[in-house]
Design a protein around this motif. Structure first.
Motif: not given
Lengths: 111, 112
Positions: A33-40, A49-61, A63-67, A75-77
């Motif tokens: 799974f991937i999160w993307y940001k798209q500006e105008s 990104d996160i793979r299904s063998n994980m339920d949480k991954r953190q980056g700079q500011r 966090t992605v959570l997978l249930n 996606l938490q910012i």
């Protein structure tokens, strides 16, 4: 730009607050799974990104959570800034190379 | 580092005219390449993908076609544009199924 439209779900937050953007994915067999940001007017930008063998991954500011039980991704910012204003898409990959995109959420940061 | 280029950035074409959009990737070899279209306020629709030179898979039947003449070059074409071909066209690449996919800056096509 093409990425910002009147029909997208919108999340409005105050600058400095935390943002949580949710996504329900469709295929229980998806394992990446991937999160993307798209500006105008720009192409989508990879955030995290996160793979299904994980339920949480953190980056700079961010966090992605997978249930996987309820097929939900978030996606938490932290400390949202005006520069975070954009459309955010989640995407899933299953057995093929093809990404399946969600409809997108418009994040509007109020100063 | 890898870079993906698309051109032109903006294009206005009359109905019935031909189309050629180009995408090139630098800094990697044998990438998977993708063409997407995005309508205003919508998500991304996969049009074509390619796992190697000359190998093209079409996702949506339409009057568009794609070609991959070189390892890092992907071209989207049409012989006769329709009004419904207007949109934001995005090229993307990745290394495989479990790798992140990166997008180019896009081409905004307006068919008049």
């Amino acid at each position: 730009g093409e990425s910002v439209g009147l029909h997208l779900p919108t999340l409005s937050v105050q600058e400095g607050d935390n943002s949580i953007i949710n996504c329900a994915y469709s295929n229980s067999a998806s394992d990446y799974f991937i999160w993307y940001k798209q500006e105008s007017g720009k192409g989508p930008q990879f955030i995290i990104d996160i793979r299904s063998n994980m339920d949480k991954r953190q980056g700079q500011r961010v966090t992605v959570l997978l249930n996987k039980t309820v097929k939900h991704l978030s996606l938490q910012i932290a400390a949202t800034q005006p520069g975070d204003s954009a459309v955010y898409f989640c995407a899933e990959k299953g057995a093929t190379n093809k990404l399946i995109f969600g409809t997108g959420t418009l994040l509007a940061v109020q100063p | 580092s890898q870079t993906i280029h698309q051109w032109p950035a903006t294009l206005v074409q009359p109905v019935g005219s031909p189309l050629s959009l180009e995408c090139t990737v630098e800094g990697t070899s044998n990438p998977n390449l993708y063409w997407y279209r995005q309508a205003a306020g919508r998500g991304l629709q996969l049009l074509f993908y390619s796992v190697g030179i000359g190998q093209i898979s079409s996702e949506v039947p339409q009057n568009l076609s794609a070609s991959r003449p070189q390892d890092r070059q992907f071209i989207l074409s049409s012989k006769k544009l329709l009004l419904s071909d207007s949109g934001f066209y995005l090229c993307a690449w990745d290394r495989g199924r479990s790798y992140e996919q990166y997008f180019g800056p896009g081409t905004r096509l307006t068919v008049t």
